[in-house]
Motif scaffolding. Structure first.
Motif, PDB file in Angstrom:
ATOM      1  N   MET A   1       0.874  -1.371   0.024  1.00  0.00           N
ATOM      2  CA  MET A   1       0.152  -0.239   0.183  1.00  0.00           C
ATOM      3  C   MET A   1       0.857   1.294   0.005  1.00  0.00           C
ATOM      4  SD  MET A   1      -3.435  -1.156   1.591  1.00  0.00           S
ATOM      5  CE  MET A   1      -3.997   0.726   1.802  1.00  0.00           C
ATOM      6  N   GLY A   2       0.555   2.196  -0.710  1.00  0.00           N
ATOM      7  CA  GLY A   2       1.134   3.326  -0.800  1.00  0.00           C
ATOM      8  C   GLY A   2       2.582   3.528  -1.881  1.00  0.00           C
ATOM      9  N   LYS A   3       2.536   2.450  -2.490  1.00  0.00           N
ATOM     10  CA  LYS A   3       3.939   2.206  -3.228  1.00  0.00           C
ATOM     11  C   LYS A   3       3.442   2.030  -4.783  1.00  0.00           C
ATOM     12  CE  LYS A   3       6.175   2.022   0.532  1.00  0.00           C
ATOM     13  NZ  LYS A   3       6.323   3.302   1.212  1.00  0.00           N
ATOM     14  N   LEU A   4       4.087   2.751  -5.738  1.00  0.00           N
ATOM     15  CA  LEU A   4       4.118   2.259  -7.082  1.00  0.00           C
ATOM     16  C   LEU A   4       5.107   1.776  -7.497  1.00  0.00           C
ATOM     17  CD1 LEU A   4       2.759   6.019  -7.382  1.00  0.00           C
ATOM     18  CD2 LEU A   4       1.292   4.148  -7.572  1.00  0.00           C
ATOM     19  N   HIS A   5       4.872   0.568  -7.907  1.00  0.00           N
ATOM     20  CA  HIS A   5       5.701  -0.442  -8.482  1.00  0.00           C
ATOM     21  C   HIS A   5       5.891  -0.431 -10.197  1.00  0.00           C
ATOM     22  CE1 HIS A   5       4.823  -1.944  -4.700  1.00  0.00           C
ATOM     23  NE2 HIS A   5       6.185  -2.371  -4.707  1.00  0.00           N
ATOM     24  N   TYR A   6       7.280  -0.554 -10.699  1.00  0.00           N
ATOM     25  CA  TYR A   6       7.338  -0.523 -12.057  1.00  0.00           C
ATOM     26  C   TYR A   6       8.514  -1.460 -12.298  1.00  0.00           C
ATOM     27  CZ  TYR A   6      11.324   2.397 -11.750  1.00  0.00           C
ATOM     28  OH  TYR A   6      12.573   3.011 -11.372  1.00  0.00           O
ATOM     29  N   ALA A   7       8.548  -2.050 -13.689  1.00  0.00           N
ATOM     30  CA  ALA A   7       9.411  -2.832 -14.257  1.00  0.00           C
ATOM     31  C   ALA A   7       9.941  -2.142 -15.590  1.00  0.00           C
ATOM     32  CB  ALA A   7       8.994  -4.140 -14.205  1.00  0.00           C
ATOM     33  N   ILE A   8      10.942  -2.355 -15.973  1.00  0.00           N
ATOM     34  CA  ILE A   8      11.602  -2.026 -17.235  1.00  0.00           C
ATOM     35  C   ILE A   8      11.927  -3.108 -18.126  1.00  0.00           C
ATOM     36  CG2 ILE A   8      13.328  -0.610 -18.528  1.00  0.00           C
ATOM     37  CD1 ILE A   8      13.441   1.156 -16.025  1.00  0.00           C
ATOM     38  N   ALA A  24       4.122 -10.431 -10.872  1.00  0.00           N
ATOM     39  CA  ALA A  24       4.597 -11.271  -9.881  1.00  0.00           C
ATOM     40  C   ALA A  24       5.806 -10.887  -8.997  1.00  0.00           C
ATOM     41  CB  ALA A  24       5.250 -12.536 -10.802  1.00  0.00           C
ATOM     42  N   GLU A  25       6.730  -9.969  -9.731  1.00  0.00           N
ATOM     43  CA  GLU A  25       7.733  -9.443  -8.678  1.00  0.00           C
ATOM     44  C   GLU A  25       7.132  -8.090  -7.784  1.00  0.00           C
ATOM     45  OE1 GLU A  25      10.988  -9.800  -8.566  1.00  0.00           O
ATOM     46  OE2 GLU A  25      10.849 -11.606  -9.810  1.00  0.00           O
ATOM     47  N   THR A  26       5.976  -7.815  -8.191  1.00  0.00           N
ATOM     48  CA  THR A  26       5.572  -6.576  -7.409  1.00  0.00           C
ATOM     49  C   THR A  26       4.746  -7.123  -6.234  1.00  0.00           C
ATOM     50  OG1 THR A  26       5.320  -4.848  -9.046  1.00  0.00           O
ATOM     51  CG2 THR A  26       3.732  -4.911  -7.380  1.00  0.00           C
ATOM     52  N   LEU A  27       4.044  -8.535  -6.519  1.00  0.00           N
ATOM     53  CA  LEU A  27       3.414  -9.078  -5.358  1.00  0.00           C
ATOM     54  C   LEU A  27       4.560  -9.653  -4.454  1.00  0.00           C
ATOM     55  CD1 LEU A  27       0.230 -10.594  -7.336  1.00  0.00           C
ATOM     56  CD2 LEU A  27       0.375  -8.715  -5.666  1.00  0.00           C
ATOM     57  N   GLU A  28       5.476 -10.245  -5.172  1.00  0.00           N
ATOM     58  CA  GLU A  28       6.536 -10.825  -4.134  1.00  0.00           C
ATOM     59  C   GLU A  28       7.231  -9.779  -3.418  1.00  0.00           C
ATOM     60  OE1 GLU A  28      10.855 -12.920  -4.963  1.00  0.00           O
ATOM     61  OE2 GLU A  28       9.325 -13.711  -6.101  1.00  0.00           O
ATOM     62  N   THR A  29       7.343  -8.602  -3.839  1.00  0.00           N
ATOM     63  CA  THR A  29       8.265  -7.816  -3.034  1.00  0.00           C
ATOM     64  C   THR A  29       7.487  -6.730  -2.011  1.00  0.00           C
ATOM     65  OG1 THR A  29       8.375  -6.241  -4.981  1.00  0.00           O
ATOM     66  CG2 THR A  29      10.121  -7.506  -4.673  1.00  0.00           C
ATOM     67  N   GLY A  30       6.129  -6.452  -2.489  1.00  0.00           N
ATOM     68  CA  GLY A  30       5.387  -5.506  -1.896  1.00  0.00           C
ATOM     69  C   GLY A  30       4.205  -6.061  -1.238  1.00  0.00           C
ATOM     70  N   ALA A  31       3.940  -7.286  -1.235  1.00  0.00           N
ATOM     71  CA  ALA A  31       2.561  -7.858  -0.349  1.00  0.00           C
ATOM     72  C   ALA A  31       2.916  -8.419   0.891  1.00  0.00           C
ATOM     73  CB  ALA A  31       2.037  -8.741  -1.290  1.00  0.00           C
ATOM     74  N   ARG A  57      -0.322 -17.436 -10.479  1.00  0.00           N
ATOM     75  CA  ARG A  57      -0.502 -18.627  -9.482  1.00  0.00           C
ATOM     76  C   ARG A  57       0.694 -19.508  -9.524  1.00  0.00           C
ATOM     77  NH1 ARG A  57      -5.595 -17.127  -9.900  1.00  0.00           N
ATOM     78  NH2 ARG A  57      -6.203 -18.538 -11.740  1.00  0.00           N
ATOM     79  N   ARG A  58       1.162 -19.914 -10.757  1.00  0.00           N
ATOM     80  CA  ARG A  58       2.470 -20.924 -10.763  1.00  0.00           C
ATOM     81  C   ARG A  58       3.574 -20.120 -10.343  1.00  0.00           C
ATOM     82  NH1 ARG A  58       0.804 -23.789 -16.439  1.00  0.00           N
ATOM     83  NH2 ARG A  58      -0.349 -25.325 -15.573  1.00  0.00           N
ATOM     84  N   SER A  59       3.649 -18.812 -10.351  1.00  0.00           N
ATOM     85  CA  SER A  59       4.914 -18.051 -10.051  1.00  0.00           C
ATOM     86  C   SER A  59       4.780 -18.048  -8.293  1.00  0.00           C
ATOM     87  CB  SER A  59       4.951 -16.685 -10.746  1.00  0.00           C
ATOM     88  OG  SER A  59       3.909 -16.055  -9.979  1.00  0.00           O
ATOM     89  N   GLY A  60       3.770 -18.436  -7.673  1.00  0.00           N
ATOM     90  CA  GLY A  60       3.825 -18.339  -6.394  1.00  0.00           C
ATOM     91  C   GLY A  60       3.012 -17.197  -5.847  1.00  0.00           C
ATOM     92  N   SER A  61       2.257 -16.450  -6.717  1.00  0.00           N
ATOM     93  CA  SER A  61       1.560 -15.319  -6.352  1.00  0.00           C
ATOM     94  C   SER A  61      -0.036 -15.797  -5.727  1.00  0.00           C
ATOM     95  CB  SER A  61       1.408 -14.308  -7.363  1.00  0.00           C
ATOM     96  OG  SER A  61       2.533 -13.862  -7.820  1.00  0.00           O
ATOM     97  N   HIS A  62      -0.562 -15.077  -4.897  1.00  0.00           N
ATOM     98  CA  HIS A  62      -1.701 -15.388  -4.448  1.00  0.00           C
ATOM     99  C   HIS A  62      -2.743 -14.546  -5.064  1.00  0.00           C
ATOM    100  CE1 HIS A  62      -0.262 -17.697  -0.940  1.00  0.00           C
ATOM    101  NE2 HIS A  62       0.764 -17.040  -1.289  1.00  0.00           N
ATOM    102  N   VAL A  63      -3.162 -14.812  -6.482  1.00  0.00           N
ATOM    103  CA  VAL A  63      -4.251 -14.063  -6.965  1.00  0.00           C
ATOM    104  C   VAL A  63      -5.567 -14.659  -7.021  1.00  0.00           C
ATOM    105  CG1 VAL A  63      -4.372 -13.344  -9.426  1.00  0.00           C
ATOM    106  CG2 VAL A  63      -2.359 -13.413  -8.617  1.00  0.00           C
ATOM    107  N   LYS A  64      -6.480 -13.932  -6.643  1.00  0.00           N
ATOM    108  CA  LYS A  64      -7.848 -14.336  -6.646  1.00  0.00           C
ATOM    109  C   LYS A  64      -8.660 -14.206  -8.034  1.00  0.00           C
ATOM    110  CE  LYS A  64     -10.718 -11.583  -4.581  1.00  0.00           C
ATOM    111  NZ  LYS A  64     -11.437 -10.756  -3.680  1.00  0.00           N
ATOM    112  N   LYS A  65      -8.262 -13.145  -8.657  1.00  0.00           N
ATOM    113  CA  LYS A  65      -8.993 -13.165 -10.023  1.00  0.00           C
ATOM    114  C   LYS A  65      -7.797 -12.236 -10.825  1.00  0.00           C
ATOM    115  CE  LYS A  65     -12.477  -9.853  -8.851  1.00  0.00           C
ATOM    116  NZ  LYS A  65     -13.813  -9.380  -9.104  1.00  0.00           N
ATOM    117  N   VAL A  66      -8.037 -12.081 -12.069  1.00  0.00           N
ATOM    118  CA  VAL A  66      -7.340 -11.501 -13.134  1.00  0.00           C
ATOM    119  C   VAL A  66      -8.600 -10.922 -14.034  1.00  0.00           C
ATOM    120  CG1 VAL A  66      -5.995 -11.347 -14.957  1.00  0.00           C
ATOM    121  CG2 VAL A  66      -5.216 -12.630 -12.877  1.00  0.00           C
TER     122      VAL A  66
END
Length: 116
Positions: A1-8, A24-31, A57-66
């Motif tokens: 929360m309160g963070k804006l993530h980006y990737a290049i 996936a990287e955002t959820l891993e580092t920010g959740a 989900r295969r990457s390990g992210s807990h995603v309810k829906k997309v």
């Protein structure tokens, strides 16, 4: 929360893979430990929603829906577009954007989740 993530991503035209990797990287580092994310992706077709959710989900992210969004009037999509423009402009050397970008990095509001 309160963070804006980006990737290049350079040297790739595979938008979908890059998008999944960045999320996936955002959820891993920010959740927090216990989370169920709902992911909205600009321009994602309904036919790809399930595949993207499975990849996350295969990457390990807990995603309810997309869900895909095609709404220019959605405030979160406008924010995402603005952050992309800020990062791109700063990296291209636009001095005003470089200052704002650096302030975001220094305060921790902007976070680069690009895999090194």
């Amino acid at each position: 929360m309160g963070k804006l993530h980006y990737a290049i991503f350079e040297g790739t035209a595979d938008y979908l893979t890059a998008t999944v990797q960045a999320i996936a990287e955002t959820l891993e580092t920010g959740a927090t430990e216990n989370y169920d994310a709902t992911v909205f992706i600009d321009g994602l077709s309904r036919s790809l929603e399930r595949a993207v959710g499975l990849s996350l989900r295969r990457s390990g992210s807990h995603v309810k829906k997309v869900r895909g969004l095609d709404e220019e009037n959605d405030a979160l999509m406008r924010l995402a577009d603005a952050i992309c423009g800020l990062v791109r402009g700063a990296l291209e050397g636009e001095s005003e954007l470089m200052t704002l970008y650096q302030r975001g990095i220094d305060t921790g509001v902007l976070r680069d989740v690009t895999r090194k």
